[in-house]
Design a protein around this motif. Sequence first.
Motif, PDB file in Angstrom:
ATOM      1  N   LEU A 148      59.339  38.411  68.401  1.00  0.00           N
ATOM      2  CA  LEU A 148      59.801  37.639  67.254  1.00  0.00           C
ATOM      3  C   LEU A 148      58.677  37.453  66.239  1.00  0.00           C
ATOM      4  CD1 LEU A 148      62.006  35.781  65.988  1.00  0.00           C
ATOM      5  CD2 LEU A 148      60.915  33.913  67.229  1.00  0.00           C
ATOM      6  N   LEU A 149      57.490  37.118  66.775  1.00  0.00           N
ATOM      7  CA  LEU A 149      56.353  36.904  65.885  1.00  0.00           C
ATOM      8  C   LEU A 149      56.016  38.175  65.114  1.00  0.00           C
ATOM      9  CD1 LEU A 149      53.929  34.711  68.004  1.00  0.00           C
ATOM     10  CD2 LEU A 149      55.113  34.081  65.898  1.00  0.00           C
ATOM     11  N   GLY A 150      56.024  39.235  65.874  1.00  0.00           N
ATOM     12  CA  GLY A 150      55.725  40.528  65.257  1.00  0.00           C
ATOM     13  C   GLY A 150      56.719  40.827  64.149  1.00  0.00           C
ATOM     14  N   TRP A 151      57.933  40.562  64.423  1.00  0.00           N
ATOM     15  CA  TRP A 151      58.989  40.835  63.476  1.00  0.00           C
ATOM     16  C   TRP A 151      58.820  39.966  62.224  1.00  0.00           C
ATOM     17  CZ3 TRP A 151      63.269  37.835  61.887  1.00  0.00           C
ATOM     18  CH2 TRP A 151      64.236  38.553  61.162  1.00  0.00           C
ATOM     19  N   LEU A 152      58.506  38.694  62.451  1.00  0.00           N
ATOM     20  CA  LEU A 152      58.335  37.772  61.332  1.00  0.00           C
ATOM     21  C   LEU A 152      57.162  38.194  60.457  1.00  0.00           C
ATOM     22  CD1 LEU A 152      58.894  34.219  62.840  1.00  0.00           C
ATOM     23  CD2 LEU A 152      60.231  35.333  61.042  1.00  0.00           C
ATOM     24  N   THR A 153      56.040  38.545  61.112  1.00  0.00           N
ATOM     25  CA  THR A 153      54.851  38.943  60.364  1.00  0.00           C
ATOM     26  C   THR A 153      55.172  40.159  59.509  1.00  0.00           C
ATOM     27  OG1 THR A 153      53.794  38.425  62.426  1.00  0.00           O
ATOM     28  CG2 THR A 153      52.374  39.179  60.648  1.00  0.00           C
ATOM     29  N   ALA A 154      55.844  41.118  60.137  1.00  0.00           N
ATOM     30  CA  ALA A 154      56.191  42.346  59.434  1.00  0.00           C
ATOM     31  C   ALA A 154      57.077  42.020  58.236  1.00  0.00           C
ATOM     32  CB  ALA A 154      56.925  43.300  60.383  1.00  0.00           C
ATOM     33  N   PHE A 155      58.014  41.138  58.499  1.00  0.00           N
ATOM     34  CA  PHE A 155      58.952  40.774  57.445  1.00  0.00           C
ATOM     35  C   PHE A 155      58.194  40.114  56.293  1.00  0.00           C
ATOM     36  CE2 PHE A 155      61.746  37.617  55.505  1.00  0.00           C
ATOM     37  CZ  PHE A 155      62.815  38.410  55.140  1.00  0.00           C
ATOM     38  N   ALA A 156      57.279  39.162  56.680  1.00  0.00           N
ATOM     39  CA  ALA A 156      56.562  38.413  55.657  1.00  0.00           C
ATOM     40  C   ALA A 156      55.693  39.348  54.811  1.00  0.00           C
ATOM     41  CB  ALA A 156      55.701  37.337  56.295  1.00  0.00           C
ATOM     42  N   ALA A 157      55.252  40.448  55.411  1.00  0.00           N
ATOM     43  CA  ALA A 157      54.326  41.324  54.713  1.00  0.00           C
ATOM     44  C   ALA A 157      54.970  41.948  53.483  1.00  0.00           C
ATOM     45  CB  ALA A 157      53.825  42.408  55.657  1.00  0.00           C
ATOM     46  N   PHE A 158      56.244  42.230  53.567  1.00  0.00           N
ATOM     47  CA  PHE A 158      56.819  42.871  52.389  1.00  0.00           C
ATOM     48  C   PHE A 158      57.983  42.109  51.797  1.00  0.00           C
ATOM     49  CE2 PHE A 158      58.206  45.173  56.219  1.00  0.00           C
ATOM     50  CZ  PHE A 158      59.566  44.960  56.176  1.00  0.00           C
ATOM     51  N   ALA A 159      58.379  41.008  52.412  1.00  0.00           N
ATOM     52  CA  ALA A 159      59.458  40.248  51.811  1.00  0.00           C
ATOM     53  C   ALA A 159      58.898  39.387  50.674  1.00  0.00           C
ATOM     54  CB  ALA A 159      60.110  39.337  52.833  1.00  0.00           C
ATOM     55  N   GLN A 160      59.785  38.999  49.779  1.00  0.00           N
ATOM     56  CA  GLN A 160      59.375  38.152  48.673  1.00  0.00           C
ATOM     57  C   GLN A 160      59.364  36.710  49.155  1.00  0.00           C
ATOM     58  OE1 GLN A 160      61.996  38.511  45.406  1.00  0.00           O
ATOM     59  NE2 GLN A 160      60.587  37.511  43.984  1.00  0.00           N
ATOM     60  N   THR A 161      58.281  36.027  48.938  1.00  0.00           N
ATOM     61  CA  THR A 161      58.238  34.620  49.338  1.00  0.00           C
ATOM     62  C   THR A 161      57.950  33.772  48.123  1.00  0.00           C
ATOM     63  OG1 THR A 161      55.895  34.696  49.799  1.00  0.00           O
ATOM     64  CG2 THR A 161      57.384  35.146  51.652  1.00  0.00           C
ATOM     65  N   ARG A 162      58.159  32.457  48.375  1.00  0.00           N
ATOM     66  CA  ARG A 162      57.983  31.528  47.280  1.00  0.00           C
ATOM     67  C   ARG A 162      57.184  30.318  47.799  1.00  0.00           C
ATOM     68  NH1 ARG A 162      62.811  28.318  44.539  1.00  0.00           N
ATOM     69  NH2 ARG A 162      61.562  27.410  42.861  1.00  0.00           N
ATOM     70  N   GLN A 163      56.163  29.908  47.048  1.00  0.00           N
ATOM     71  CA  GLN A 163      55.321  28.800  47.487  1.00  0.00           C
ATOM     72  C   GLN A 163      55.958  27.463  47.093  1.00  0.00           C
ATOM     73  OE1 GLN A 163      52.868  29.887  49.269  1.00  0.00           O
ATOM     74  NE2 GLN A 163      52.189  27.841  49.908  1.00  0.00           N
ATOM     75  N   LEU A 164      56.255  26.618  48.098  1.00  0.00           N
ATOM     76  CA  LEU A 164      56.843  25.308  47.826  1.00  0.00           C
ATOM     77  C   LEU A 164      55.857  24.220  48.300  1.00  0.00           C
ATOM     78  CD1 LEU A 164      60.435  25.930  49.237  1.00  0.00           C
ATOM     79  CD2 LEU A 164      59.672  26.177  46.864  1.00  0.00           C
ATOM     80  N   SER A 165      55.836  23.078  47.638  1.00  0.00           N
ATOM     81  CA  SER A 165      54.986  21.987  48.112  1.00  0.00           C
ATOM     82  C   SER A 165      55.624  20.645  47.747  1.00  0.00           C
ATOM     83  CB  SER A 165      53.578  22.083  47.508  1.00  0.00           C
ATOM     84  OG  SER A 165      53.660  21.866  46.117  1.00  0.00           O
ATOM     85  N   GLY A 166      55.085  19.600  48.249  1.00  0.00           N
ATOM     86  CA  GLY A 166      55.661  18.288  47.954  1.00  0.00           C
ATOM     87  C   GLY A 166      55.067  17.199  48.815  1.00  0.00           C
ATOM     88  N   ARG A 167      55.687  16.032  48.739  1.00  0.00           N
ATOM     89  CA  ARG A 167      55.171  14.898  49.493  1.00  0.00           C
ATOM     90  C   ARG A 167      56.350  14.090  50.052  1.00  0.00           C
ATOM     91  NH1 ARG A 167      52.863   9.627  48.046  1.00  0.00           N
ATOM     92  NH2 ARG A 167      51.450   9.028  49.742  1.00  0.00           N
TER      93      ARG A 167
END
Lengths: 1021, 282
Positions: free
Chosen positions: A15-34
């Motif tokens: 699962l971890l491997g899959w997630l890492t691979a996915f994260a490497a080329f998937a589009q992500t978005r930086q979110l933050s807050g409090r």
Amino acid sequence: MKKNPFTSPRYILLLLGWLTAFAAFAQTRQLSGRVTDRVTGQGLPGVTVLVTGTTVGASTNADGSFSLAAPASATTLTFSSIGYTTASLPIGTNPTFAIALAPDQKVLSEAVVVGYGSQAKADITGSVTQLSGNVVQNQPVQSFEQAIQGRTPGVVINQGSGKLGQGINIQVRGTSSVTASNQPLYVIDGIPITSADQSSGATTTEPLNPLADLNPNDIESISILKDASASAIYGSRASNGVVIITTKKGRQGETKVTAGYYYGVSAPTRERQFLNASQYNQLLGESLINAGYSTTKTLPGDFSNYFGLDYNSPYDTNWSNQAFRNQGHYRPFGDAANVSQYDFSASGGDAKTRFYLSGTFNDQKGIIVGNRFRRGSLRLNLDHSIRDNLKVGINTSLARTVNDRVAGDNDFSNPLQLNALAPTQPVIDPATGLFNAQTIYYNALIDQELGSNRAGIYRSFSSAYLNFVPIKGLTLRTEVGGDFLDLNEDLVRGAGTQTGGATGYAISAQTQAVNYTNNNTATYVLDLGTDHHLDVLAGESYQRSDTKLTSAEGRGFPTNDFTRVASAAVKTSGSQSTGTGYGILSYFARVNYNFQGKYLIGGSVRRDGSSRFGLNTRYGNFGAASVGYLLSEESFLKGNAVVNFLKLRASYGLTGNSEVGNFAARSLVGAQPYADQSGTFISSALGDNNLTWENTKQTDFGVEFGFLQNRITGEVDVYQKQTDKLLLNRQLQLTSGFSNVTQNVGALRNRGLEIALNGRILDGDFKWNLGANMSFNRNLITSLTTPIIPGGAIISRVQQGEPLGVFYTKRYAGVDPANGDALYYQADGSKSNDYGAAPDQKVGNPNPKFTGGVNTNFSFKGFDLSALGQFSYGNDIYNAAGVYQSTGFNNYLDNQTVDQLNRWQKPGDITDVPKSSFGSGNGIGNSSRFIQDGSFFRIKNVTLGYSLPADIANRGYMKSVRIYVTAQNLATFTKYTGYDPEVNTFGLGDGSSLYRNIALGHDFYTPPLAKTFLAGVNVGF
Amino acid sequence: MLTPTTTISDANNVSRNTVAEVYTQVITDLTTAEAKLPASNGIFANKYAAAALLARVYLQQGNYPAAAAAASRVISSNRFSLNPNYGDNFLSSTSLLANTQEDIFALQFSAQSGTNDLNTFYSQNRRADVEIQQQFISLFEPGDDRSTLYQKVNGVYYTNKYDVLYGNIKLIRLDEMYLIRAEANFRAGTQVGAAPLGDINTIRQRAHLPALAAVTLPAILKERRLELAFEGFRLGDVKRNMESAFDPLTNTTLPWNSPKLVFPIPLPQINANPNLVQNAGY
């Protein structure tokens, strides 16, 4: 719980491997807050923030901030944290989030710590009071019990005196034992600890409190198991209730650092008024003239010839104030009573390892001269996940406690006994410049100058566990724990002190008490469909306790600079070593079944074997059964606007008490050397091979409710505890050759009612909570062949048909207006001055009719204000010192309380203070004359705090700053004219648990509690 | 009478025996002991300790010939002799007080065997609870060496008899045997061992007092009172001689048979044994 296919390590890697691979080329978005707390407005650390429907997430740091990289497909974020309602926010175009989580008003989902586990509050079928550690933190006390007074329905806590770190009397649902201990069992992080006094008795006969070695700031929660359903899992030691303390644990998330400091000043809650010099001369003179010793003319000469007192003395000493530091006055710095504390903690961790570490130093200079308590403590609690299903951890603490102690109440060295000294005598002898040694009684201040009495303790509560979940629902746990107590008592009484005599005296005693426990448990949780929930526990436990004492004692020191026994000319009989111990082996099991979250059934059994009991009766079986019914889950109440929660529960069970001597069941032979030759003797205590547990059968009915969105919650319990086979230390006919035997004889009963109510009255920006609790307990000795009458200065006794400790003595009938004689009620109801002929009769009851507390909290913006009140009603106090201090010189020279000025003077005077006639004995015998109503209401604690707004705190690189002021024991309302109505002397009798249990509500030169004002600051980083 | 037991039953609820029965048992026990004990027995009681105690019992009982005979057996054994100074029985330069040639039976104390509570209550160095009245001090003739054991501190007299913290407790001394023999012979009109005058003068001589020419019963009893003061004899003597006791604090005189001169049976014992009857006056 949903079945998760990805529990095996192999799947996780995949699962971890899959997630890492996915994260490497998937589009992500930086979110933050409090994330903040909706009530306090403060940042919430440790909140889990998840992208809904995924495992992508983060947890908030100490000020509540988070940031995470979310997949582009994410639509909402879910925020969850224990104790708060879970909330979701849609992900819009704005990448920053601000959300305030509301505290979970379903306090019912709160986990309550019970024996060998925890349960949801809603599912509990027993009576348990759980308190958050917050209530005991940063209080000017030595041990946590002092800080929970007034907060514990069904539990009466009496501090007894203002001596620091001194033993405390706690009764959970009344007193269940006459001779054996009636104090609860204490369990810290699963390990039963040594809670009985371990002091050698060589320095004072009064008890130290072993719980003062636990830093209250390390406490996460305190759980008090009251009924049989909750406590029977502790079997033979549960009759007096069980107090389970859980220490703080680290949580996953950013490291949270706190530092705190407070400083305060103290003074006695109250001082007493005694005669001043001219009043002393006047009344003593009158009593000498009345007794025929003197005439007005001869008084000055007689004062000096008879007693060495100076009638024309220029001094007017307030001796009673000399008992207190700085004469009982507040003073910000210098040699006055004060208290300070420094504390530091850091906690946090990650998915693999969590930690909590803390250090605290606490220094309290007590209100009584010479009394000081210092404690430095360190704690490290560590949890580590070896694998997903295998955890290890340790909880370990080390404390160093140094207690400069006060002499026992019934000791001329007790500074409170200074109030007996003549005010015409000076504190300092002008001839020598030293403390006056010519006083009518011993000047206890000499002890302060020429001696010391120190108890130094090293204490470690430590345990380690291994937790294994081999298959879903099954938890195997093994834990080993040790409570290591090392106590060193050093008493030095130099030459010139009363104990030291002409050449000086010292004793040094070393006690080592080691208490090992090994618990092995298996817990299985099973859900069959959605209707059936089953929770099963089985376990085994072994505990062994060993205590060793080594002491050295000597007399004859070259000068007072030599204080170690090595310097003593003669090593005396206190030089010795002894040892004792006991062991308990137990098997136990518990089942809780819950149908549709509505119908609850619980049962527990325990089999205990104890080395303390007779050969024939070493093992005993205990257990309890209970049922609960959540009416509010029924269709006719579900969704009701008024009633949100309603639960009925009932329990019945059998528990035991084994707190007698380690060898009470045996006839013993002792060694007794005589004239340097060895020898043996037969102990005067007879054994009994059938000695076994005291048994308590307890029935409890309870109802728990929540109304109006749970704005009003509460709990009401009624109970009956019937104890039989009392472990009684029975007096024997001395003509038999034996003095006593411990046997299972007699029975007693406690019945009671407990009510606890809590209301959230205002819930907006301005918040106001109000809570109150009240407890009624009626104790009755139902069977006892011969009454137990301690005698002497103790008027309490144990008698069939009466509550434990009922006051029995002569009934005072006032003063004969004709001649000023004290009168007493005779058997026929007439009044007579014949003290001896008056029968002893029931004249009072030290047990309160009811006790309780009220507490309230306000908060607005950054301000918080809390107040706690405590009350006791209907309990009588016997001032056993009254026969000396309130008898108008009819006894001896002791200075008198000012009320003695109302004495009878001439025929026709109507008063209740008899004629003063020196040494006549008029009115000095034990009688109801010295009994007073001890009811009181005390404003126990008021705290006002202010938390700086986060943006201001942040400027100083801090996450949070709170400053506060606290007043402890701010005001006490009582009719009692003694020092303090919360009194229970340990000074009368021989210090055994028999006397401690029976001699309730006695005051004997007992120091009052301290009133303390302090200011402090807590900073979070 | 009582028999040893290791179990408790109703049989242990014994009733009080008569005075005569108790005397019979005590005298039987002591007579047996005197016959069986060796003449020399280290620090433990020997034959003469039993005889001495028997003399004391006979005197209290009023059996004067037997009292004189028992006391004389002790004196004539020649194993004991009076110390040159009366104070040698009580005073010591250390915290220990050894047996002397005068001691017939003494409890052995050492620094290792616990403190002597008599020291706690009597000694002016300690709590000094026992204050001695002038009426007693006035009884001493001038020059009586025994009076030096009473010292005035801050206007109050205390006895020095128990100043030695770990001192042996002298339970039976030879001087008591002379006094018993003198009194018993005088009352019986006999001269067993020696004439009463001789025994009294032996005591007086040791106290550095001039010899008497003739002896009377009051003179014997006064010598006894001064010699054995604060050693536990006075109450028995008051009762035996049917004297009265004067209490200056309450200005009252207690006759010898006043119930106030008898302790109560402790209440816990009456509770433990319902067959016990409380003494009169309680």
